[in-house]
Design an enzyme around this catalytic site. Structure first.
Site, short mmCIF file in Angstrom:
data_model
loop_
_atom_site.label_atom_id
_atom_site.label_comp_id
_atom_site.label_asym_id
_atom_site.label_seq_id
_atom_site.Cartn_x
_atom_site.Cartn_y
_atom_site.Cartn_z
N ASN A 208 0.85 -1.19 0.00
CA ASN A 208 0.00 0.00 0.00
C ASN A 208 0.88 1.24 0.00
O ASN A 208 2.11 1.13 -0.03
CB ASN A 208 -0.96 -0.01 1.20
CG ASN A 208 -0.23 -0.11 2.52
OD1 ASN A 208 0.57 0.75 2.87
ND2 ASN A 208 -0.49 -1.18 3.27
N ASP A 276 -4.46 -6.40 4.64
CA ASP A 276 -5.53 -7.25 5.15
C ASP A 276 -5.41 -8.68 4.62
O ASP A 276 -5.85 -9.62 5.27
CB ASP A 276 -6.89 -6.68 4.75
CG ASP A 276 -7.18 -5.37 5.46
OD1 ASP A 276 -6.87 -5.27 6.66
OD2 ASP A 276 -7.72 -4.45 4.82
N LYS A 286 9.31 -17.01 -10.19
CA LYS A 286 8.58 -15.92 -10.82
C LYS A 286 7.48 -16.47 -11.71
O LYS A 286 7.69 -17.38 -12.52
CB LYS A 286 9.55 -15.07 -11.65
CG LYS A 286 8.87 -13.89 -12.34
CD LYS A 286 9.86 -13.09 -13.17
CE LYS A 286 9.14 -11.97 -13.91
NZ LYS A 286 10.06 -11.20 -14.77
N ASP A 304 -4.89 -10.36 12.43
CA ASP A 304 -5.33 -9.04 12.88
C ASP A 304 -4.53 -8.68 14.13
O ASP A 304 -4.90 -9.04 15.25
CB ASP A 304 -6.83 -9.05 13.17
CG ASP A 304 -7.40 -7.66 13.36
OD1 ASP A 304 -6.67 -6.80 13.88
OD2 ASP A 304 -8.57 -7.44 13.00
N LEU A 306 -3.81 -5.80 15.69
CA LEU A 306 -4.45 -4.90 16.65
C LEU A 306 -5.47 -5.63 17.50
O LEU A 306 -5.50 -5.48 18.73
CB LEU A 306 -5.10 -3.73 15.91
CG LEU A 306 -5.91 -2.74 16.74
CD1 LEU A 306 -5.03 -2.08 17.79
CD2 LEU A 306 -6.57 -1.70 15.84
N LYS A 337 -14.76 0.24 14.14
CA LYS A 337 -13.49 -0.50 14.21
C LYS A 337 -12.98 -0.57 15.64
O LYS A 337 -12.50 -1.61 16.08
CB LYS A 337 -12.45 0.15 13.30
CG LYS A 337 -11.10 -0.54 13.31
CD LYS A 337 -10.13 0.09 12.33
CE LYS A 337 -8.78 -0.64 12.33
NZ LYS A 337 -7.84 -0.07 11.34
#
Length: 398
Positions: A208, A276, A286, A304, A306, A337
């Protein structure tokens, strides 16, 4: 600055001992007095004359110096300093510290003191990763020893990985933080930062746009207030802060392992943009084009982090801060959340393309807790970090 501070510096036997010479110089430039102790192995890498010349005082080497030992010199040495610094901290020295051995001057000093200690590890990557070393690290941390480094990079032996001693300026910053009389002195805080990279094959990955800038700013702000910071970072664009313990990871699974290894902590700030999903079975080779056919990738959900830490039954940090990067219904999604994950606070921000926040220099956040939401004005990420650090300090002191 370190004016009037007395540092007892123990120089272990590793190739990184040459950095201790620069460390002495930088400590004295900061106003500190440095009393050096050179182990026998350390003397194979740097000379007593060079150490003494830079420190401006004699080098202590021998436990059985009859003149000094008549006055219990090793006891006086170990307790007259404001801080004991071990740099480089070899695997052997760490093992002696963890097991309480005292068979030379350095190990005797480390056992005979109640003065705070800061350790800068330095060793081969395999030695650092060895279960015995990691057990010793855990023991020393539980005994209250602070760490700076090790860093990741090329080794003198030709290998690559964690084990390089922190740079002298990083160690000076950690020493300054150790003397900090800020509101977070004595608190150990975990910060996660940056993106994670989830491999598709050896050359491709899912990622990201997180730069790691906000996490780095938070780590620096917490250290400035006196906290001992464990900084777990993915492959960020921004360099980690100085004066903190840095753990570099790539994937979400590696980040979870690093977080678990860092516990227990007083607080956790989970600023990392953890992917995620990951590819369920990444290819070891490759992936090639095949007559224009698109490859089919099956995804699996990442751990997850957290939620796992927030929902711990025992040993849960007193305060857990999560982050919510949203593009729609920011407050509603972030509030949901917080409840779903079980954390205490959520720092919510709008990262839709029009804001320029993701990867930018500013942030526009809302702090959400059980007491409601608190809108902050748009400001630089450093200012956000400083404001958050002060709120954390107040929460941990209440």
């Amino acid at each position: 600055m370190l004016d009037s501070k007395h540092i007892l510096l123990i120089i272990g036997g590793g190739i990184a001992a040459y950095k201790s010479l620069d460390l002495i110089r930088k400590l004295r430039e900061s106003g500190a007095t440095v009393t050096p102790v050179l182990t026998r192995a350390g003397g194979e890498f740097v000379t007593p004359l060079s150490v003494s010349a830079l420190a401006g005082t004699e080098v202590h080497r021998d436990l059985f110096d009859l003149t000094k030992e008549a006055e219990m010199g090793h006891i006086q040495l170990s307790r007259s300093a404001d801080l004991l610094v071990v740099a480089p901290g070899t695997a052997d020295l760490m093992a002696k510290m963890a097991q309480g051995q005292a068979d030379d001057l350095a190990s005797t000093l480390l056992l005979a003191t109640d003065t705070p200690m800061l350790l800068a590890p330095s060793m081969n990557v395999r030695m650092w990763d060895h279960p015995a070393t990691q057990r010793n690290v855990a023991t020393l941390r539980s005994d209250g020893v602070s760490f700076v480094g090790p860093n990741e990079g090329d080794m003198a032996c030709g290998e690559y990985g964690p084990g390089r001693m922190a740079e002298p300026l990083e160690i000076v910053a950690a020493i300054e933080a150790a003397f900090g009389d800020g509101p977070l002195k004595g608190k150990r805080i975990l910060v996660t930062s940056g993106p994670t990279h989830e491999p598709i094959d050896p050359v491709r990955y899912i990622a990201n746009r997180s730069s790691g800038a906000q996490g780095t700013a938070i780590g620096a702000a917490l250290a400035k207030l006196g906290a001992e910071v464990v900084f777990v970072t993915g492959p960020a664009d921004v360099a980690p802060p100085s004066g903190v313990e840095v753990v570099k990871v790539q994937s979400a699974a590696e980040m979870l392992s690093a977080v678990e290894a860092a516990l227990p902590v007083d607080a956790g700030v989970f600023a990392a943009a953890v992917a995620d999903w990951r590819v369920a079975s990444s290819s070891e080779s490759k992936i090639k084009k095949k007559n224009g056919k698109m490859p089919v990738l099956e995804f699996a959900e990442n751990p997850d982090i957290l939620a796992q830490v927030s929902q711990m039954k025992t040993g849960r940090p007193t305060l857990i801060v999560g982050f919510a990067a949203e593009t729609d219904d920011v407050i509603a999604n972030a509030t949901a959340k917080r409840l779903r994950k079980g954390c205490d606070w959520i720092v919510a921000n709008d990262v839709s393309p029009a804001t320029g926040i993701m990867g930018g220099s500013e942030n526009d956040v809302t702090l959400i807790s059980k007491d409601g939401s608190e809108d902050w004005p748009r400001m630089g990420k450093q200012a956000v970090a400083e404001r958050l650090a002060l709120k954390i300090a107040k929460a941990l002191s209440d």
